[in-house]
Write a protein that holds these residues in place. Structure first.
Motif, PDB file in Angstrom:
ATOM      1  N   MET A   1       0.848  -1.185   0.000  1.00  0.00           N
ATOM      2  CA  MET A   1       0.000   0.000   0.000  1.00  0.00           C
ATOM      3  C   MET A   1       0.887   1.240   0.000  1.00  0.00           C
ATOM      4  SD  MET A   1      -3.377   0.244   2.429  1.00  0.00           S
ATOM      5  CE  MET A   1      -3.210  -1.329   3.202  1.00  0.00           C
ATOM      6  N   GLY A   2       0.601   2.162  -0.903  1.00  0.00           N
ATOM      7  CA  GLY A   2       1.370   3.393  -0.966  1.00  0.00           C
ATOM      8  C   GLY A   2       0.953   4.370   0.112  1.00  0.00           C
ATOM      9  N   LEU A   3       1.752   5.412   0.265  1.00  0.00           N
ATOM     10  CA  LEU A   3       1.501   6.412   1.301  1.00  0.00           C
ATOM     11  C   LEU A   3       0.164   7.116   1.106  1.00  0.00           C
ATOM     12  CD1 LEU A   3       2.577   7.783   3.811  1.00  0.00           C
ATOM     13  CD2 LEU A   3       3.795   9.396   2.339  1.00  0.00           C
ATOM     14  N   ASP A   4      -0.198   7.416  -0.153  1.00  0.00           N
ATOM     15  CA  ASP A   4      -1.485   8.063  -0.418  1.00  0.00           C
ATOM     16  C   ASP A   4      -2.642   7.228   0.114  1.00  0.00           C
ATOM     17  OD1 ASP A   4      -0.261  10.160  -1.727  1.00  0.00           O
ATOM     18  OD2 ASP A   4      -0.738   9.450  -3.741  1.00  0.00           O
ATOM     19  N   VAL A   5      -2.570   5.927  -0.128  1.00  0.00           N
ATOM     20  CA  VAL A   5      -3.638   5.029   0.310  1.00  0.00           C
ATOM     21  C   VAL A   5      -3.688   4.965   1.831  1.00  0.00           C
ATOM     22  CG1 VAL A   5      -4.451   2.639   0.305  1.00  0.00           C
ATOM     23  CG2 VAL A   5      -3.566   3.650  -1.788  1.00  0.00           C
ATOM     24  N   VAL A   6      -2.535   4.844   2.451  1.00  0.00           N
ATOM     25  CA  VAL A   6      -2.470   4.766   3.915  1.00  0.00           C
ATOM     26  C   VAL A   6      -3.068   6.023   4.536  1.00  0.00           C
ATOM     27  CG1 VAL A   6      -0.913   4.674   5.906  1.00  0.00           C
ATOM     28  CG2 VAL A   6      -0.505   3.190   3.935  1.00  0.00           C
ATOM     29  N   GLU A   7      -2.693   7.181   4.021  1.00  0.00           N
ATOM     30  CA  GLU A   7      -3.218   8.444   4.563  1.00  0.00           C
ATOM     31  C   GLU A   7      -4.723   8.560   4.338  1.00  0.00           C
ATOM     32  OE1 GLU A   7      -0.753  11.471   2.831  1.00  0.00           O
ATOM     33  OE2 GLU A   7       0.851  11.124   4.286  1.00  0.00           O
ATOM     34  N   LEU A   8      -5.190   8.124   3.183  1.00  0.00           N
ATOM     35  CA  LEU A   8      -6.626   8.154   2.902  1.00  0.00           C
ATOM     36  C   LEU A   8      -7.381   7.247   3.868  1.00  0.00           C
ATOM     37  CD1 LEU A   8      -9.111   8.956   1.240  1.00  0.00           C
ATOM     38  CD2 LEU A   8      -8.518   7.114  -0.354  1.00  0.00           C
ATOM     39  N   VAL A   9      -6.894   6.028   4.033  1.00  0.00           N
ATOM     40  CA  VAL A   9      -7.547   5.086   4.940  1.00  0.00           C
ATOM     41  C   VAL A   9      -7.561   5.633   6.363  1.00  0.00           C
ATOM     42  CG1 VAL A   9      -7.376   2.787   5.996  1.00  0.00           C
ATOM     43  CG2 VAL A   9      -7.139   3.047   3.518  1.00  0.00           C
ATOM     44  N   MET A  10      -6.450   6.213   6.799  1.00  0.00           N
ATOM     45  CA  MET A  10      -6.390   6.778   8.148  1.00  0.00           C
ATOM     46  C   MET A  10      -7.391   7.911   8.321  1.00  0.00           C
ATOM     47  SD  MET A  10      -2.274   6.642   8.872  1.00  0.00           S
ATOM     48  CE  MET A  10      -2.391   7.824  10.193  1.00  0.00           C
ATOM     49  N   ALA A  11      -7.526   8.757   7.312  1.00  0.00           N
ATOM     50  CA  ALA A  11      -8.478   9.872   7.380  1.00  0.00           C
ATOM     51  C   ALA A  11      -9.913   9.346   7.447  1.00  0.00           C
ATOM     52  CB  ALA A  11      -8.300  10.797   6.179  1.00  0.00           C
ATOM     53  N   VAL A  12     -10.209   8.310   6.672  1.00  0.00           N
ATOM     54  CA  VAL A  12     -11.547   7.703   6.678  1.00  0.00           C
ATOM     55  C   VAL A  12     -11.821   7.076   8.043  1.00  0.00           C
ATOM     56  CG1 VAL A  12     -12.965   5.843   5.700  1.00  0.00           C
ATOM     57  CG2 VAL A  12     -11.666   7.365   4.183  1.00  0.00           C
ATOM     58  N   GLU A  13     -10.845   6.349   8.563  1.00  0.00           N
ATOM     59  CA  GLU A  13     -11.007   5.721   9.879  1.00  0.00           C
ATOM     60  C   GLU A  13     -11.280   6.768  10.955  1.00  0.00           C
ATOM     61  OE1 GLU A  13      -8.291   1.709   9.787  1.00  0.00           O
ATOM     62  OE2 GLU A  13      -7.249   3.611  10.078  1.00  0.00           O
ATOM     63  N   GLU A  14     -10.518   7.836  10.922  1.00  0.00           N
ATOM     64  CA  GLU A  14     -10.680   8.887  11.931  1.00  0.00           C
ATOM     65  C   GLU A  14     -12.035   9.583  11.804  1.00  0.00           C
ATOM     66  OE1 GLU A  14      -8.714  13.171  13.035  1.00  0.00           O
ATOM     67  OE2 GLU A  14      -7.352  11.572  12.424  1.00  0.00           O
ATOM     68  N   HIS A  15     -12.403   9.939  10.593  1.00  0.00           N
ATOM     69  CA  HIS A  15     -13.656  10.670  10.385  1.00  0.00           C
ATOM     70  C   HIS A  15     -14.876   9.860  10.804  1.00  0.00           C
ATOM     71  CE1 HIS A  15     -16.358  13.636   8.586  1.00  0.00           C
ATOM     72  NE2 HIS A  15     -17.071  12.587   8.195  1.00  0.00           N
ATOM     73  N   PHE A  16     -14.891   8.592  10.418  1.00  0.00           N
ATOM     74  CA  PHE A  16     -16.062   7.757  10.680  1.00  0.00           C
ATOM     75  C   PHE A  16     -15.924   6.905  11.950  1.00  0.00           C
ATOM     76  CE2 PHE A  16     -16.343   8.529   6.064  1.00  0.00           C
ATOM     77  CZ  PHE A  16     -17.640   9.015   5.989  1.00  0.00           C
ATOM     78  N   ALA A  17     -14.788   7.016  12.627  1.00  0.00           N
ATOM     79  CA  ALA A  17     -14.517   6.242  13.852  1.00  0.00           C
ATOM     80  C   ALA A  17     -14.701   4.743  13.610  1.00  0.00           C
ATOM     81  CB  ALA A  17     -15.377   6.723  15.008  1.00  0.00           C
ATOM     82  N   ILE A  18     -14.050   4.265  12.540  1.00  0.00           N
ATOM     83  CA  ILE A  18     -14.086   2.841  12.199  1.00  0.00           C
ATOM     84  C   ILE A  18     -12.653   2.360  12.002  1.00  0.00           C
ATOM     85  CG2 ILE A  18     -16.354   2.951  11.090  1.00  0.00           C
ATOM     86  CD1 ILE A  18     -14.879   2.892   8.360  1.00  0.00           C
ATOM     87  N   GLU A  19     -12.496   1.038  11.933  1.00  0.00           N
ATOM     88  CA  GLU A  19     -11.211   0.452  11.579  1.00  0.00           C
ATOM     89  C   GLU A  19     -11.359  -0.256  10.244  1.00  0.00           C
ATOM     90  OE1 GLU A  19      -8.905  -1.863  14.305  1.00  0.00           O
ATOM     91  OE2 GLU A  19      -9.666  -0.712  16.015  1.00  0.00           O
ATOM     92  N   VAL A  20     -10.380  -0.026   9.370  1.00  0.00           N
ATOM     93  CA  VAL A  20     -10.369  -0.681   8.067  1.00  0.00           C
ATOM     94  C   VAL A  20      -9.220  -1.679   8.077  1.00  0.00           C
ATOM     95  CG1 VAL A  20     -10.171  -0.379   5.573  1.00  0.00           C
ATOM     96  CG2 VAL A  20     -11.289   1.396   6.957  1.00  0.00           C
ATOM     97  N   ASP A  21      -9.555  -2.945   7.998  1.00  0.00           N
ATOM     98  CA  ASP A  21      -8.567  -4.014   7.967  1.00  0.00           C
ATOM     99  C   ASP A  21      -7.711  -3.880   6.708  1.00  0.00           C
ATOM    100  OD1 ASP A  21      -8.193  -7.017   6.751  1.00  0.00           O
ATOM    101  OD2 ASP A  21      -7.901  -6.961   8.930  1.00  0.00           O
ATOM    102  N   ASN A  22      -6.406  -4.105   6.824  1.00  0.00           N
ATOM    103  CA  ASN A  22      -5.498  -3.965   5.678  1.00  0.00           C
ATOM    104  C   ASN A  22      -5.879  -4.876   4.516  1.00  0.00           C
ATOM    105  OD1 ASN A  22      -3.985  -2.011   6.943  1.00  0.00           O
ATOM    106  ND2 ASN A  22      -2.421  -3.431   7.662  1.00  0.00           N
ATOM    107  N   VAL A  23      -6.293  -6.085   4.819  1.00  0.00           N
ATOM    108  CA  VAL A  23      -6.694  -7.022   3.760  1.00  0.00           C
ATOM    109  C   VAL A  23      -7.928  -6.487   3.041  1.00  0.00           C
ATOM    110  CG1 VAL A  23      -7.515  -9.360   3.279  1.00  0.00           C
ATOM    111  CG2 VAL A  23      -5.679  -9.001   4.949  1.00  0.00           C
ATOM    112  N   GLU A  24      -8.887  -5.987   3.804  1.00  0.00           N
ATOM    113  CA  GLU A  24     -10.097  -5.414   3.212  1.00  0.00           C
ATOM    114  C   GLU A  24      -9.761  -4.157   2.415  1.00  0.00           C
ATOM    115  OE1 GLU A  24     -13.229  -6.714   3.109  1.00  0.00           O
ATOM    116  OE2 GLU A  24     -12.243  -8.438   4.011  1.00  0.00           O
ATOM    117  N   ALA A  25      -8.878  -3.313   2.944  1.00  0.00           N
ATOM    118  CA  ALA A  25      -8.509  -2.066   2.269  1.00  0.00           C
ATOM    119  C   ALA A  25      -7.971  -2.344   0.865  1.00  0.00           C
ATOM    120  CB  ALA A  25      -7.477  -1.298   3.091  1.00  0.00           C
ATOM    121  N   ALA A  26      -7.213  -3.410   0.715  1.00  0.00           N
ATOM    122  CA  ALA A  26      -6.641  -3.757  -0.589  1.00  0.00           C
ATOM    123  C   ALA A  26      -7.716  -4.114  -1.609  1.00  0.00           C
ATOM    124  CB  ALA A  26      -5.653  -4.906  -0.431  1.00  0.00           C
TER     125      ALA A  26
END
Length: 86
Positions: A1-26
């Motif tokens: 996963m590139g840095l853009d994706v990691v930062e996007l996932v982190m922002a989504v997790e923070e905003h919606f107060a959820i956890e996104v599993d790395n396998v699912e994120a891919a």
């Protein structure tokens, strides 16, 4: 996963107060799949935001995090091919 994706996932997790599993994120290769995933996570915890509300908020996060134009962010837009995510 590139840095853009990691930062996007982190922002989504923070905003919606959820956890996104790395396998699912891919597997979330386009904006619509990400929206569906977030809605599903919210439903599990009883959050009643509509899909349109989630999409609107998610679209704003994608625009901010990736520096793309709002009109480029469609449910069909693929993160790598269409939005240039590395």
């Amino acid at each position: 996963m590139g840095l853009d994706v990691v930062e996007l996932v982190m922002a989504v997790e923070e905003h919606f107060a959820i956890e996104v599993d790395n396998v699912e994120a891919a597997k979330l290769v386009n904006c619509g799949l990400l929206c569906d995933y977030v809605v599903g996570k919210l439903r599990v915890r009883g959050d009643t935001r509509t899909e349109d509300e989630v999409w609107s908020q998610l679209k704003a996060i994608i625009v901010e995090q990736l520096g793309v134009k709002p009109e480029e962010v469609t449910r069909e837009a693929k993160f790598v091919e269409d939005l240039g995510v590395d």
